[in-house]
Design a protein around this motif. Sequence first.
Motif, PDB file in Angstrom:
ATOM      1  N   GLN A 217       0.845  -1.192   0.000  1.00 48.87           N
ATOM      2  CA  GLN A 217       0.000   0.000   0.000  1.00 48.87           C
ATOM      3  C   GLN A 217       0.881   1.243   0.000  1.00 48.87           C
ATOM      4  OE1 GLN A 217      -0.873  -2.571   2.493  1.00 48.87           O
ATOM      5  NE2 GLN A 217      -1.974  -3.343   0.703  1.00 48.87           N
ATOM      6  N   LEU A 218       0.614   2.132  -0.936  1.00 50.88           N
ATOM      7  CA  LEU A 218       1.278   3.428  -0.984  1.00 50.88           C
ATOM      8  C   LEU A 218       0.302   4.464  -0.440  1.00 50.88           C
ATOM      9  CD1 LEU A 218       2.965   3.453  -4.517  1.00 50.88           C
ATOM     10  CD2 LEU A 218       3.988   2.858  -2.323  1.00 50.88           C
ATOM     11  N   GLY A 219       0.736   5.265   0.527  1.00 47.66           N
ATOM     12  CA  GLY A 219      -0.144   6.245   1.133  1.00 47.66           C
ATOM     13  C   GLY A 219       0.437   7.641   1.108  1.00 47.66           C
ATOM     14  N   PHE A 220      -0.411   8.624   0.852  1.00 49.97           N
ATOM     15  CA  PHE A 220      -0.012  10.030   0.861  1.00 49.97           C
ATOM     16  C   PHE A 220      -1.121  10.833   1.527  1.00 49.97           C
ATOM     17  CE2 PHE A 220       1.721   8.018  -2.926  1.00 49.97           C
ATOM     18  CZ  PHE A 220       3.072   8.319  -2.829  1.00 49.97           C
ATOM     19  N   GLN A 249       1.834  15.478   5.278  1.00 53.14           N
ATOM     20  CA  GLN A 249       1.657  14.876   6.589  1.00 53.14           C
ATOM     21  C   GLN A 249       2.068  13.408   6.590  1.00 53.14           C
ATOM     22  OE1 GLN A 249       1.166  15.977   9.446  1.00 53.14           O
ATOM     23  NE2 GLN A 249       0.110  14.482  10.734  1.00 53.14           N
ATOM     24  N   ASN A 250       1.748  12.698   5.520  1.00 54.16           N
ATOM     25  CA  ASN A 250       2.121  11.282   5.410  1.00 54.16           C
ATOM     26  C   ASN A 250       2.615  10.982   4.000  1.00 54.16           C
ATOM     27  OD1 ASN A 250       1.418  10.544   8.031  1.00 54.16           O
ATOM     28  ND2 ASN A 250      -0.685  10.030   7.480  1.00 54.16           N
ATOM     29  N   ALA A 251       3.588  10.092   3.912  1.00 52.22           N
ATOM     30  CA  ALA A 251       4.070   9.559   2.634  1.00 52.22           C
ATOM     31  C   ALA A 251       4.782   8.251   2.957  1.00 52.22           C
ATOM     32  CB  ALA A 251       5.011  10.535   1.936  1.00 52.22           C
ATOM     33  N   TYR A 252       4.168   7.126   2.631  1.00 46.98           N
ATOM     34  CA  TYR A 252       4.709   5.850   3.112  1.00 46.98           C
ATOM     35  C   TYR A 252       4.389   4.708   2.150  1.00 46.98           C
ATOM     36  CZ  TYR A 252      -0.155   5.022   4.447  1.00 46.98           C
ATOM     37  OH  TYR A 252      -1.513   4.875   4.406  1.00 46.98           O
ATOM     38  N   VAL A 253       5.082   3.616   2.351  1.00 51.16           N
ATOM     39  CA  VAL A 253       4.757   2.347   1.714  1.00 51.16           C
ATOM     40  C   VAL A 253       4.668   1.306   2.823  1.00 51.16           C
ATOM     41  CG1 VAL A 253       7.209   1.847   1.259  1.00 51.16           C
ATOM     42  CG2 VAL A 253       5.420   0.625  -0.013  1.00 51.16           C
ATOM     43  N   LYS A 254       3.649   0.472   2.741  1.00 56.78           N
ATOM     44  CA  LYS A 254       3.393  -0.535   3.766  1.00 56.78           C
ATOM     45  C   LYS A 254       3.035  -1.836   3.087  1.00 56.78           C
ATOM     46  CE  LYS A 254      -0.528  -0.152   5.826  1.00 56.78           C
ATOM     47  NZ  LYS A 254      -1.626   0.346   6.711  1.00 56.78           N
ATOM     48  N   GLY A 255       3.488  -2.938   3.664  1.00 61.32           N
ATOM     49  CA  GLY A 255       3.160  -4.213   3.068  1.00 61.32           C
ATOM     50  C   GLY A 255       3.400  -5.372   4.004  1.00 61.32           C
ATOM     51  N   GLU A 256       2.681  -6.457   3.763  1.00 61.79           N
ATOM     52  CA  GLU A 256       2.874  -7.690   4.524  1.00 61.79           C
ATOM     53  C   GLU A 256       3.902  -8.531   3.773  1.00 61.79           C
ATOM     54  OE1 GLU A 256      -0.075 -10.435   7.149  1.00 61.79           O
ATOM     55  OE2 GLU A 256      -0.531 -10.338   5.019  1.00 61.79           O
ATOM     56  N   MET A 264       6.792  -1.014   7.227  1.00 61.72           N
ATOM     57  CA  MET A 264       6.342   0.289   6.751  1.00 61.72           C
ATOM     58  C   MET A 264       7.538   1.239   6.726  1.00 61.72           C
ATOM     59  SD  MET A 264       2.889   2.342   7.872  1.00 61.72           S
ATOM     60  CE  MET A 264       3.171   2.061   9.621  1.00 61.72           C
ATOM     61  N   LEU A 265       7.632   2.025   5.654  1.00 60.10           N
ATOM     62  CA  LEU A 265       8.733   2.969   5.463  1.00 60.10           C
ATOM     63  C   LEU A 265       8.167   4.330   5.102  1.00 60.10           C
ATOM     64  CD1 LEU A 265      10.867   0.764   2.999  1.00 60.10           C
ATOM     65  CD2 LEU A 265      11.038   0.791   5.482  1.00 60.10           C
ATOM     66  N   GLY A 266       8.837   5.391   5.567  1.00 58.06           N
ATOM     67  CA  GLY A 266       8.453   6.742   5.172  1.00 58.06           C
ATOM     68  C   GLY A 266       7.976   7.568   6.344  1.00 58.06           C
ATOM     69  N   ARG A 267       6.885   8.296   6.149  1.00 58.75           N
ATOM     70  CA  ARG A 267       6.265   9.119   7.188  1.00 58.75           C
ATOM     71  C   ARG A 267       4.816   8.666   7.328  1.00 58.75           C
ATOM     72  NH1 ARG A 267       6.667  13.816  10.069  1.00 58.75           N
ATOM     73  NH2 ARG A 267       4.757  15.015  10.349  1.00 58.75           N
ATOM     74  N   PHE A 268       4.398   8.356   8.558  1.00 55.52           N
ATOM     75  CA  PHE A 268       3.095   7.709   8.746  1.00 55.52           C
ATOM     76  C   PHE A 268       2.557   8.038  10.138  1.00 55.52           C
ATOM     77  CE2 PHE A 268       6.771   4.853   8.847  1.00 55.52           C
ATOM     78  CZ  PHE A 268       6.890   4.605  10.204  1.00 55.52           C
ATOM     79  N   ASP A 269       1.253   7.798  10.329  1.00 56.27           N
ATOM     80  CA  ASP A 269       0.638   8.001  11.635  1.00 56.27           C
ATOM     81  C   ASP A 269       1.294   7.098  12.669  1.00 56.27           C
ATOM     82  OD1 ASP A 269      -1.126   9.859  10.602  1.00 56.27           O
ATOM     83  OD2 ASP A 269      -2.701   8.382  10.212  1.00 56.27           O
ATOM     84  N   ASN A 270       1.293   7.543  13.915  1.00 49.51           N
ATOM     85  CA  ASN A 270       1.912   6.790  14.997  1.00 49.51           C
ATOM     86  C   ASN A 270       1.304   5.385  15.090  1.00 49.51           C
ATOM     87  OD1 ASN A 270       3.101   5.890  17.358  1.00 49.51           O
ATOM     88  ND2 ASN A 270       1.934   7.244  18.687  1.00 49.51           N
TER      89      ASN A 270
END
Length: 603
Positions: A217-220, A249-256, A264-270
């Motif tokens: 998942q890519l999130g912005f 505020q957020n820019a990340y990549v997350k994956g199982e 998860m890498l980048g900037r993301f919620d706590n």
Amino acid sequence: MSQRLKFLRTGRLMLTTSLCAAVLSAAPAFAQEAQGQAAQPDSAVATMVKLLVDEGIVTPEKGAALMRRAEAEAAQRAVNAPPPQSAELAPPPAGAVRVPYVPETVRAQIKDELRQEVLAQAQAERWAAPDKAAPDWVDNIRIHGDFRFRSASDFYSKDNAIGHYADVAAWNETGPYDLSGISRQAFPSLNTTRDKINNMQIRARIGIEATVANRFQLGFQLATGDDAGPISTNSGLTGGFRKRDLWIQNAYVKGEVYPGLTAMLGRFDNPFRTTDLMFDPDLALDGVYGEANITKLLGNEDFRFAVRGGAFPLQFEPGNFPSTSTAKRNWRDRYMFSLQAEAGKEFAGGIDVNLSAAFHNFTYMRGHVSTPCDIFSTVNVECSTDILRPLWSSKGNTLMYLRDIDYTYADPGDEREPQYLGLKYAYRVLDINGSVTVPISERVKARLTGSYLYNFGFDPENNCLRGNVGAPITNVEITDPTNVNQGVCDATNPAKFVGGNQGYGVYFSIGDPALYSVNPRRAKRGSWAINAAYKYLESDAVPDAFTDSDFRLGGTNVKGYVIGGAYAPFDGVTLAARWFSANEIVDAPLRIDVLHVDLGFAF
């Protein structure tokens, strides 16, 4: 655009099916004068089937099969038909074409097969399904956002100390400031007496998350905010109608990466389970995060257990410090390293119990006294530990002066002492949280949460390792207000250090869990919640830069309570209000009450 596309493609399906039905229904009329004759290769049926093949509505193989079936039925009818009245039929009129008779059962079967063929093509190309009217990539994207309008009021006690609390962030940003008074500099200080009523603010956030390769998942997310600080995304409606800033505020990549293992890498919620004693709800983290869901790895759904951790950079070492000296210094990068274990279980009746313990190590946060610093021979000199000024300081943490001024080259009588402020202690924080949630109805639950904090980096026994140099200058109890020379490490005029390293909080909420948080999720119409809390946070339990920014307007060395409620009059619309009442634990009087009234929209 997608609605128009769906309309056109659905119309194509209806037109094709109707056309097939019309051709098959009309075939007997064309064939009445040719009963008993074999099917002709250039008949209307052959022409229409060829047209369907050419348009790609049926495949060539299916078209050939339809023609063979029609010819076979026509031949069978010719065998069973009575003898013709004459040996030859009269030639058809000009422009007319003889077609074989197709029985009703055959026409119905061909019509059904054509319909199934067209529907199969529509499903494969996704142009006839109502929920599949857009390209595949649209299904992989989710958009979310919210808007909040707030009226914020701050009420200051008339008994608060005046001029006692320094604005640490402004001091270190615009300083250094001369303590001797020779330079006649006015120290930046916090407002402690003037109320601020109905300050209108907005917060707007828009985010997008996309799925890649069915596993990442890519999130912005973009958000408003008056400055680049790590917490608040509020934007005050002031400034002569100026445009508002937007921040990433957020820019990340997350994956199982493996079933039960998430990265998860980048900037993301706590991602840690915690309370606002430790971290403000709006705080986002930068860095690398990983989680092992032990429950999923072991396949045991009766008991939840997870371990998570990460490395989060706070500040990287500058490549050219001090910039005013040829003797460069090496300082290690500042990080927050975190590790947490969480366990939970749901008991009979839906009662859910959760317990977590985390350890957060903030490296190289504390200040150090510089090497003897000559400020008199060179203008705008940087001393060796100026870089250790804290980031985004609020108020409450114990402070010290960073510079050891060298007066060797000072002119007679020149006693200037320009200083920066630093944190006296390290922060290695144990964060323990537990909660019990009891369902009351389908949409109403009651939750009781407790939190405890302990900072292992707090070492007041070393306050006076260098005498008065580097001694604590805040959270100090002056025994004689008339003696300005009192200090924690002054043997002649001693003062008492009264800072602490612990904190605790008790939180109670009842109602829809979607409205428990200060950042409520999209709630359903009629949802409601009531929240209350008591919090006690000593001066050095946590870094004051990252804790709740609303409770006494941020910082530590604070105790008090919070009450509030929220209601959703429509889906995704929330009305909420909260009252914060807090004052100091030690040091000079500072009581601040805060009222927030919010109108929020979310999708």
